[in-house]
Design a protein around this motif. Structure first.
Motif, PDB file in Angstrom:
ATOM      1  N   ARG A 146       9.590  -3.806  -5.143  1.00 31.70           N
ATOM      2  CA  ARG A 146       8.651  -4.371  -5.580  1.00 31.70           C
ATOM      3  C   ARG A 146       7.583  -4.537  -3.981  1.00 31.70           C
ATOM      4  O   ARG A 146       7.984  -5.569  -3.308  1.00 31.70           O
ATOM      5  N   VAL A 147       6.132  -5.144  -4.023  1.00 30.26           N
ATOM      6  CA  VAL A 147       5.832  -4.867  -3.043  1.00 30.26           C
ATOM      7  C   VAL A 147       4.335  -6.208  -3.588  1.00 30.26           C
ATOM      8  O   VAL A 147       3.878  -5.935  -4.747  1.00 30.26           O
ATOM      9  N   GLY A 148       4.326  -7.224  -2.562  1.00 31.66           N
ATOM     10  CA  GLY A 148       3.497  -7.767  -3.394  1.00 31.66           C
ATOM     11  C   GLY A 148       2.274  -8.142  -2.173  1.00 31.66           C
ATOM     12  O   GLY A 148       1.453  -7.385  -2.161  1.00 31.66           O
ATOM     13  N   SER A 149       2.088  -9.300  -1.407  1.00 30.90           N
ATOM     14  CA  SER A 149       1.155  -8.833  -0.011  1.00 30.90           C
ATOM     15  C   SER A 149       1.837  -8.303   0.950  1.00 30.90           C
ATOM     16  O   SER A 149       2.846  -8.061   0.907  1.00 30.90           O
ATOM     17  N   LEU A 150      -0.418  -7.630   1.054  1.00 32.46           N
ATOM     18  CA  LEU A 150      -0.063  -7.060   2.884  1.00 32.46           C
ATOM     19  C   LEU A 150      -0.199  -7.961   3.780  1.00 32.46           C
ATOM     20  O   LEU A 150      -0.473  -7.651   4.810  1.00 32.46           O
ATOM     21  N   ARG A 151       0.519  -9.346   3.512  1.00 35.71           N
ATOM     22  CA  ARG A 151      -0.376 -10.083   4.786  1.00 35.71           C
ATOM     23  C   ARG A 151       1.296 -10.679   5.310  1.00 35.71           C
ATOM     24  O   ARG A 151       1.279 -11.555   6.326  1.00 35.71           O
ATOM     25  N   THR A 152       1.943 -10.322   4.705  1.00 26.29           N
ATOM     26  CA  THR A 152       3.499 -11.068   4.853  1.00 26.29           C
ATOM     27  C   THR A 152       3.987 -10.347   6.206  1.00 26.29           C
ATOM     28  O   THR A 152       3.151  -9.667   7.050  1.00 26.29           O
ATOM     29  N   PRO A 153       4.925 -10.867   6.600  1.00 22.43           N
ATOM     30  CA  PRO A 153       4.591 -10.957   8.316  1.00 22.43           C
ATOM     31  C   PRO A 153       5.529  -9.459   9.075  1.00 22.43           C
ATOM     32  O   PRO A 153       5.895  -9.117   9.512  1.00 22.43           O
ATOM     33  N   GLN A 154       6.285  -8.659   7.635  1.00 20.10           N
ATOM     34  CA  GLN A 154       7.267  -8.388   8.380  1.00 20.10           C
ATOM     35  C   GLN A 154       6.033  -5.849   7.821  1.00 20.10           C
ATOM     36  O   GLN A 154       6.129  -5.271   8.106  1.00 20.10           O
ATOM     37  N   ARG A 155       4.299  -7.105   7.859  1.00 21.07           N
ATOM     38  CA  ARG A 155       3.625  -5.679   7.979  1.00 21.07           C
ATOM     39  C   ARG A 155       2.456  -6.183   9.232  1.00 21.07           C
ATOM     40  O   ARG A 155       2.623  -6.689   9.678  1.00 21.07           O
ATOM     41  N   ARG A 156       2.919  -5.202   9.584  1.00 21.19           N
ATOM     42  CA  ARG A 156       1.239  -5.003  10.520  1.00 21.19           C
ATOM     43  C   ARG A 156      -0.103  -5.718  10.390  1.00 21.19           C
ATOM     44  O   ARG A 156      -0.615  -4.881   8.703  1.00 21.19           O
ATOM     45  N   GLY A 157      -0.153  -6.351  10.977  1.00 21.58           N
ATOM     46  CA  GLY A 157      -1.427  -7.383  10.761  1.00 21.58           C
ATOM     47  C   GLY A 157      -0.679  -8.510   9.799  1.00 21.58           C
ATOM     48  O   GLY A 157      -2.077  -9.253   9.228  1.00 21.58           O
ATOM     49  N   GLY A 158       0.182  -8.660   9.793  1.00 20.43           N
ATOM     50  CA  GLY A 158       0.386 -10.124   9.018  1.00 20.43           C
ATOM     51  C   GLY A 158       0.224 -10.866   9.769  1.00 20.43           C
ATOM     52  O   GLY A 158       0.358 -10.929  11.161  1.00 20.43           O
ATOM     53  N   GLY A 159       0.746 -12.337   8.506  1.00 20.19           N
ATOM     54  CA  GLY A 159       0.920 -13.629   9.483  1.00 20.19           C
ATOM     55  C   GLY A 159       2.514 -13.508  10.227  1.00 20.19           C
ATOM     56  O   GLY A 159       2.869 -12.984   9.965  1.00 20.19           O
TER      57      GLY A 159
END
Length: 279
Positions: A146-159
Motif C-alpha cells: 500500500r502507498v500513501g503520500s508521495l512526499r514521504t522521506p523514502q521518495r525522491r523529492g520528499g521531505g
C-alpha cells in the motif's frame, strides 16, 4: 636517617639553602604555604646537633610571608612605537599569576564557540514539502504494498525525516568559571612573555602602513590590541589586516586572547581587568 645525612653532608637538614627556600616560595613552585614553612623551620631533633642561626636571619624569615601568592608582579610599560621600556607597573598576582588550568580554558572556549553558532540551519519535513496530497495508488487490488503520500522521506523529492531545525546552540557556564578562564588566559600570556603593556596606543594617522611598520619592527606576526576606548585611527589602520584584532577592554575574552600570539594592552585596560577579575 638523619644521622646518615649529617655524616654525608653536615648541616644540610638544619640549614636549608637559600635557593631551596626561594624555590619553595616562587610563583612557579607547587609547594603550598605550610610546605614552605616546613622547609624554613627544621625539626627539633635535627636542631640539637647543629649550630643555631643568627637572630637577624630568623627575624628576617619571620617577616617574610608564608606564600608569595599575594605579592604583586612587576612588568615593563613600553612605548608602543619603539618598544623601549619607560616605567614599571605593579600587577596583581591573582589576575596575572594564576596557575595554568587547561580544563578551564577548554570549557570557556567551548562555551564561547557555542554562543557564536548561528543555528539557522533548516530542512523541510514531509508536511512542508510542496506536492500533491492525492493517494499514490489504490489501497487494494494491485498486488503490491500500500502507498500513501508521495512526499514521504523514502521518495525522491520528499521531505527529510528528523532533519535540523533552527535552534539555539548556546550553553551555560557559571560566571566564576568565565572570570577564572580570563585570569588563566592573561596569566598564561604573561608567563610566556607574550603580553606587552604600553602606555598609549595612539597613532599619528589612520594609514595601514604605519601600523605595519610598528608590527614589523616588533616582530608581531599575530597580535591582539586591547584599548581602553575606541580609537578610530587604530581601528582603521588595522581593519584590513588579517592577523590583527582590535578590541576595547570590555570585549577582552579568552577566545580572542588565545587566538593571537601576542597581546598588546594599555595601562588603563590592565587596571580595568584587575578590578573586574579581582578575587
Amino acid at each position: 636517617m638523619a644521622s646518615l645525612l649529617k655524616v654525608i653532608r653536615p648541616g644540610f637538614i638544619a640549614q636549608p639553602s637559600a635557593a631551596l627556600k626561594a624555590f619553595a616560595t616562587s610563583r612557579f613552585s607547587t609547594f603550598t604555604a605550610p610546605r614552605a614553612e616546613a622547609i624554613d623551620t627544621p625539626s627539633t631533633s635535627t636542631l640539637t646537633s647543629s649550630t643555631t642561626a643568627p637572630s637577624s636571619t630568623s627575624s628576617q624569615h619571620e617577616e617574610e610571608p608564608l606564600s608569595s601568592f599575594h605579592t604583586p608582579l612587576q612588568a615593563w610599560i613600553r612605548d608602543f612605537k619603539t618598544n623601549e621600556p619607560k616605567d614599571l607597573i605593579q600587577l596583581q598576582r591573582k589576575v596575572f599569576g594564576a596557575p595554568l588550568r587547561k580544563d578551564i580554558l577548554h570549557r570557556v572556549v567551548v562555551w564561547q564557540r557555542d554562543a557564536e553558532r548561528q543555528g539557522t540551519q533548516s530542512t523541510k519535513s514531509r508536511g512542508e514539502v510542496s506536492g500533491t496530497t492525492r493517494k499514490a495508488a489504490p489501497q487494494k487490488g494491485r498486488g503490491a504494498a500500500r502507498v500513501g503520500s508521495l512526499r514521504t522521506p523514502q521518495r525522491r523529492g520528499g521531505g527529510l525525516a528528523f532533519g535540523p531545525k533552527p535552534r539555539d546552540h548556546s550553553s551555560e557556564l557559571p560566571r566564576k568559571v568565565q572570570d577564572m578562564g580570563l585570569r588563566i588566559a592573561l596569566s598564561t600570556k604573561f608567563a610566556q612573555d607574550q603580553l606587552v603593556i604600553v602606555d598609549d596606543l595612539s597613532l599619528d594617522s589612520h594609514k595601514t602602513r604605519q601600523f605595519e611598520a610598528i608590527q614589523r619592527r616588533h616582530g608581531w606576526d599575530s597580535v591582539l590590541v586591547v584599548a581602553h576606548a575606541e580609537n578610530q585611527n587604530l581601528w582603521r589602520a588595522t581593519s584590513n589586516l588579517q592577523q590583527v584584532d582590535v578590541a576595547v577592554m570590555q570585549e577582552a575574552d579568552v577566545l580572542r586572547l588565545l587566538k593571537r600570539q601576542m597581546v598588546v594592552i594599555d595601562r588603563q585596560s590592565v587596571r580595568y581587568l584587575e578590578k573586574k577579575l579581582k578575587i
